[in-house]
Design a protein around this motif. Structure first.
Motif, PDB file in Angstrom:
ATOM      1  N   VAL A   1      -5.181  -5.066  -7.165  1.00  0.00           N
ATOM      2  CA  VAL A   1      -4.232  -6.082  -7.281  1.00  0.00           C
ATOM      3  C   VAL A   1      -3.449  -6.268  -5.770  1.00  0.00           C
ATOM      4  CG1 VAL A   1      -2.211  -7.111  -8.199  1.00  0.00           C
ATOM      5  CG2 VAL A   1      -3.982  -5.808  -9.663  1.00  0.00           C
ATOM      6  N   THR A   2      -3.337  -7.356  -5.244  1.00  0.00           N
ATOM      7  CA  THR A   2      -2.904  -7.677  -3.999  1.00  0.00           C
ATOM      8  C   THR A   2      -1.462  -7.329  -3.886  1.00  0.00           C
ATOM      9  OG1 THR A   2      -4.496  -9.235  -3.645  1.00  0.00           O
ATOM     10  CG2 THR A   2      -2.506  -9.369  -2.091  1.00  0.00           C
ATOM     11  N   GLY A   3      -0.902  -6.595  -2.982  1.00  0.00           N
ATOM     12  CA  GLY A   3       0.690  -6.365  -2.704  1.00  0.00           C
ATOM     13  C   GLY A   3       1.384  -5.360  -3.615  1.00  0.00           C
ATOM     14  N   GLY A   4       2.338  -5.697  -3.557  1.00  0.00           N
ATOM     15  CA  GLY A   4       3.361  -4.808  -4.077  1.00  0.00           C
ATOM     16  C   GLY A   4       4.138  -3.515  -3.359  1.00  0.00           C
ATOM     17  N   GLY A   5       5.007  -2.820  -3.755  1.00  0.00           N
ATOM     18  CA  GLY A   5       5.286  -1.745  -2.918  1.00  0.00           C
ATOM     19  C   GLY A   5       6.417  -0.910  -3.403  1.00  0.00           C
ATOM     20  N   ALA A   6       7.396  -0.361  -2.569  1.00  0.00           N
ATOM     21  CA  ALA A   6       8.384   0.443  -3.156  1.00  0.00           C
ATOM     22  C   ALA A   6       9.275  -0.280  -4.138  1.00  0.00           C
ATOM     23  CB  ALA A   6       9.199   1.081  -2.134  1.00  0.00           C
ATOM     24  N   SER A   7       9.227  -1.645  -3.980  1.00  0.00           N
ATOM     25  CA  SER A   7      10.280  -2.316  -4.861  1.00  0.00           C
ATOM     26  C   SER A   7       9.481  -2.748  -6.148  1.00  0.00           C
ATOM     27  CB  SER A   7      10.703  -3.588  -4.346  1.00  0.00           C
ATOM     28  OG  SER A   7       9.661  -4.243  -3.795  1.00  0.00           O
TER      29      SER A   7
ATOM     30  N   VAL B   1      -6.219   0.289 -15.627  1.00  0.00           N
ATOM     31  CA  VAL B   1      -5.362   0.942 -14.506  1.00  0.00           C
ATOM     32  C   VAL B   1      -5.150  -0.278 -13.620  1.00  0.00           C
ATOM     33  CG1 VAL B   1      -5.520   2.536 -12.595  1.00  0.00           C
ATOM     34  CG2 VAL B   1      -6.391   3.216 -14.896  1.00  0.00           C
ATOM     35  N   LEU B   2      -3.945  -0.541 -12.953  1.00  0.00           N
ATOM     36  CA  LEU B   2      -3.797  -1.422 -11.873  1.00  0.00           C
ATOM     37  C   LEU B   2      -3.345  -0.768 -10.425  1.00  0.00           C
ATOM     38  CD1 LEU B   2      -1.105  -4.004 -13.935  1.00  0.00           C
ATOM     39  CD2 LEU B   2      -3.824  -4.335 -13.447  1.00  0.00           C
ATOM     40  N   ILE B   3      -4.103  -0.798  -9.536  1.00  0.00           N
ATOM     41  CA  ILE B   3      -3.887  -0.210  -8.408  1.00  0.00           C
ATOM     42  C   ILE B   3      -3.707  -1.254  -7.452  1.00  0.00           C
ATOM     43  CG2 ILE B   3      -5.094   1.186  -6.644  1.00  0.00           C
ATOM     44  CD1 ILE B   3      -7.258   1.669  -8.811  1.00  0.00           C
ATOM     45  N   ASN B   4      -2.444  -0.798  -6.556  1.00  0.00           N
ATOM     46  CA  ASN B   4      -1.758  -1.835  -5.622  1.00  0.00           C
ATOM     47  C   ASN B   4      -2.787  -1.637  -4.443  1.00  0.00           C
ATOM     48  OD1 ASN B   4       0.157  -1.738  -7.165  1.00  0.00           O
ATOM     49  ND2 ASN B   4       1.952  -1.848  -5.565  1.00  0.00           N
ATOM     50  N   PHE B   5      -3.071  -2.724  -3.790  1.00  0.00           N
ATOM     51  CA  PHE B   5      -3.523  -2.897  -2.158  1.00  0.00           C
ATOM     52  C   PHE B   5      -2.843  -3.555  -1.388  1.00  0.00           C
ATOM     53  CE2 PHE B   5      -7.337  -1.385  -4.900  1.00  0.00           C
ATOM     54  CZ  PHE B   5      -7.899  -0.287  -3.937  1.00  0.00           C
ATOM     55  N   ALA B   6      -2.355  -3.099  -0.118  1.00  0.00           N
ATOM     56  CA  ALA B   6      -1.631  -3.924   0.773  1.00  0.00           C
ATOM     57  C   ALA B   6      -2.513  -4.588   1.383  1.00  0.00           C
ATOM     58  CB  ALA B   6      -0.542  -3.131   1.578  1.00  0.00           C
ATOM     59  N   GLU B   7      -3.724  -4.257   1.704  1.00  0.00           N
ATOM     60  CA  GLU B   7      -4.764  -4.801   2.697  1.00  0.00           C
ATOM     61  C   GLU B   7      -5.910  -5.564   2.126  1.00  0.00           C
ATOM     62  OE1 GLU B   7      -3.781  -5.395   5.814  1.00  0.00           O
ATOM     63  OE2 GLU B   7      -2.020  -4.602   5.965  1.00  0.00           O
ATOM     64  N   ASP B   8      -6.153  -6.572   2.622  1.00  0.00           N
ATOM     65  CA  ASP B   8      -7.313  -7.341   1.913  1.00  0.00           C
ATOM     66  C   ASP B   8      -8.905  -6.165   2.044  1.00  0.00           C
ATOM     67  OD1 ASP B   8      -6.287  -9.548   1.245  1.00  0.00           O
ATOM     68  OD2 ASP B   8      -6.688 -10.681   2.934  1.00  0.00           O
TER      69      ASP B   8
END
Length: 532
Positions: free
Chosen positions: A59-65, A239-246
Motif C-alpha cells: 500500500v502506498t504511503g503511510g508513516g509514523a503517524s 497483511v498490509l505493508i507500507n511502501f513509501a516509494e513506487d
C-alpha cells in the motif's frame, strides 16, 4: 514471508526514467521481465471462491503517524485499515451507489429533518457483541465531540441529536433539513464502534480483526468469524505493508513478496500487462490530485495569481505525460459524478498570454514560488514536475521541494503555501464539508468565502432538487472563478495483482484495489517457482 523468486534490482533512477516517459518503456521491459525467472504463471482462479490463505498487499504511503482510529484516517494505509476493521451505516459500493452496511435501511421524513436508521439484524462486533442503538449513539458522540472533533464532524454540523428509538432503530434529528444526509453518512471515516471503544483495542464490525500493527511498516489482520456477510471474508489473513516509494512497491510485486499493490505508475501498466503472472486492474474514477494554493497567503491571496496559475496548465499534456492518457481533464472543480456537477462551465484551457497579463496586473511578472510535493499518490510528484515545465512559459519559476510522505502529512500539512493533495470520489457537498469550508478538517487552501458558505449551507437545507442544483451551480462557479484549487484532471485508478488473486474488481470510488474491500478477495494456487 514466502519468496517465489529473487527480487530484481529495478533502480530508482531507471524506474523514474520509465515512469516519466513512454519512450523509456522499452528500456524498462527487460528489467521487469527479469523477475519472471522461470516464467511460471499460475492459472487464473475459476469457480466459486475458496477459503483460506494470506493476502499480502503493498500500500502506498503511510508513516509514523499511521493510525487505527476509525474516525481520523488520512493516508492510504489508514484508509485500507479502516475499511477492513470497521463499517459505517452505509457506504458507496464499486458502482458508486450507496449500499447499506451496518444499517439495513435509512429513511427520511418528508421535511428531511429526521432520518431513521434500522440496524441490520445479526451484525456483531469482533468480540461477538451485537451492535445496538447505544453503540451508534456513542459513535457519533465520539465523532462530533466538540473538544476533539474527528474528520467526519465537519460534515455533520446540522446533526442535533442521535436518539435510540427501538431495539434496532436510531433517529438522527437534524437542526435543519438536509436532503443529502444519507450521502454524508456514507463515508468510510464514520465506522460504527462499541460504546466502550478504545483505539488501543480497535473493535469494529469489519470483515477482519486486528492481529498486529506497527505504524509505518505493517498491519496484520485475521478473519472476523462474527462477520455478517455469509461466507466472507474468504481469506484467513490479510497483511498490509507500507511502501513509501513506487519502485520498492513494484519490485515487491515482481519478486512475489506481495500478492497485490495499489497505484501502479501508469507508464508501467503495459509492461505489467505483458507479464503473464500479473493482472492490471483499471477503474475510471473521480479521484483528483489538486495543486493547493493558500488563498490567505501571498502571492496566492491575489485571485489574479490563482487564475494565472490555472491558465498555465496544459491539462491534456498533464493527462498524457503524468497519466499516460489514463484519466480525464479537470476544470478546477471536483465531484464529477455528482448529478449537480456543473458541466456547462467553460472548459479552462492553457492560455499563456492571459496568464502573463494577470501576473503583470498583480505585480508578479517574474513570479518565483515553491511547490511542496511528496509521493502521496501515484502521479503526484510527476504532476509537479510537468507543472514546473509548463509554468516556465509564463515566466513563473517553480522550485520543487520534495519531502517524504510522513513529512508532507506531518505538522505542516494544511500549512503549505503551495502544495498538492489527493482526494477520492465524493459528491459535491460531502467534499465541500471535508475541504472547502472554514471549519473543514482538510481545508488545504484556507478557503473562507462567505458567499460560497452561504450557498452551500442553503443548498444542504433545500429539499427541492432543482432549487438545490441551482444553488450548487452558483457555489461551483465561485470556486471556478476564485477558488484555490487547480484541478487539472481525474485519475483512472490502476492497481495490479498476481494472477492467482481473485475477487478484485474495478471500483469507481477511486479507492485502490477494489476499494480495499479485501473481504471479497480469495486466492487460487500460486505457481512453484523453479528459480528459487
Amino acid at each position: 514471508m514466502e519468496e517465489r523468486c529473487e527480487p530484481n534490482s529495478l533502480s530508482r533512477r531507471r524506474f523514474l526514467t520509465a515512469a516519466l516517459g513512454g519512450a523509456a518503456l522499452l528500456g524498462a521491459t527487460p528489467l521487469l521481465a527479469a523477475c519472471g525467472g522461470s516464467g511460471v504463471a499460475a492459472a487464473a482462479p475459476s469457480g466459486p471462491p475458496r477459503r483460506g490463505g494470506t493476502l499480502r498487499v503493498g500500500v502506498t504511503g503511510g508513516g509514523a503517524s499511521d493510525t487505527l482510529d476509525p474516525h481520523i484516517p488520512v493516508a492510504n494505509p489508514d484508509i485500507a485499515r479502516v475499511l477492513n476493521l470497521y463499517e459505517p451505516l452505509l457506504l458507496r459500493d464499486h458502482d458508486y451507489k450507496l449500499q447499506m452496511l451496518v444499517a439495513e435501511s435509512l429513511t427520511s421524513s418528508s421535511d428531511a429533518r429526521t432520518w431513521t436508521a434500522v440496524l441490520r439484524d445479526g451484525v456483531r462486533f469482533h468480540d461477538g457483541r451485537a451492535v445496538t442503538p447505544a453503540d451508534v449513539v456513542a459513535t457519533f458522540k465520539r465523532i462530533t465531540d466538540p473538544k476533539d472533533p474527528k474528520s467526519g464532524a465537519a460534515s455533520l454540523t446540522m446533526l442535533g441529536q442521535v436518539v435510540p428509538t427501538g431495539e434496532r432503530t436510531v433517529e438522527f434529528r437534524l437542526t435543519e433539513p438536509n436532503a443529502g444526509f444519507d450521502d454524508l453518512l456514507g463515508q468510510y471515516s464514520l465506522g460504527i464502534v462499541p460504546a466502550d471503544f478504545d483505539v488501543k483495542r480497535p473493535i469494529g464490525t469489519g470483515p477482519f480483526r486486528l492481529k498486529e500493527f506497527t505504524a509505518g511498516l505493517q498491519s496484520t489482520f485475521v478473519r472476523n468469524d462474527h462477520y455478517w456477510r455469509p461466507g466472507q471474508p474468504y481469506l484467513d489473513e490479510l497483511v498490509l505493508i507500507n511502501f513509501a516509494e513506487d519502485d520498492a512497491r513494484i519490485n515487491a510485486l515482481l519478486s512475489s513478496q506481495v500478492d497485490a499493490i495499489d497505484q501502479v505508475p501508469v507508464a508501467l501498466v503495459d509492461v505489467l500487462r505483458s507479464d503473464p503472472r500479473m493482472r492490471v486492474l483499471r477503474s475510471a474514477t473521480g479521484t483528483w490530485l489538486p495543486f493547493t494554493m493558500r488563498v490567505d497567503r501571498p502571492p496566492f491571496d491575489d485571485v489574479r495569481v490563482r487564475q494565472a496559475l490555472r491558465l498555465v496548465v496544459d491539462r491534456d499534456q498533464m493527462i498524457n505525460q503524468v497519466l499516460s492518457g489514463q484519466g480525464r481533464p479537470g476544470n478546477d472543480l471536483y465531484a464529477p459524478f455528482d448529478p449537480a456537477y456543473d458541466s456547462q462551465l467553460p472548459q479552462r484551457e492553457q492560455d499563456i498570454p492571459a496568464a502573463k497579463r494577470l501576473l503583470a496586473e498583480a505585480g508578479h511578472e517574474n513570479l518565483d514560488i515553491e511547490l511542496v510535493t511528496a509521493p502521496i499518490q501515484a502521479g503526484a510528484v510527476e504532476a509537479a514536475q510537468v507543472f514546473q515545465q509548463q509554468a516556465k512559459a509564463a515566466g513563473v519559476n517553480v522550485r520543487i521541494r520534495k519531502v517524504d510522505t510522513t513529512t508532507f502529512y506531518g505538522e505542516n500539512y494544511l500549512s503549505w503555501d503551495f502544495a498538492q493533495d489527493f482526494w477520492y470520489t465524493r459528491n459535491y457537498l460531502p467534499q465541500v464539508a471535508n475541504g472547502s469550508l472554514p471549519k473543514s478538517p482538510y481545508n488545504e487552501t484556507h478557503w473562507q468565502d462567505p458567499q460560497f458558505t452561504d450557498l452551500v449551507t442553503r443548498a444542504s437545507a433545500t429539499v427541492d432538487t432543482a432549487a438545490r442544483t441551482d444553488l450548487l451551480h452558483q457555489a461551483q462557479r465561485i470556486e471556478y472563478e476564485r477558488g484555490g484549487l487547480i484541478v487539472w484532471g481525474f485519475v483512472d485508478q490502476v492497481d495490479a495483482h498476481q494472477v492467482y488473486v481473485a475477487g478484485l474488481v474495478p471500483d469507481r470510488t477511486g479507492i485502490s484495489l477494489s476499494g480495499y474491500q479485501f473481504r471479497e478477495a480469495w486466492l487460487g494456487t500460486a505457481p512453484v517457482d523453479s528459480g528459487k
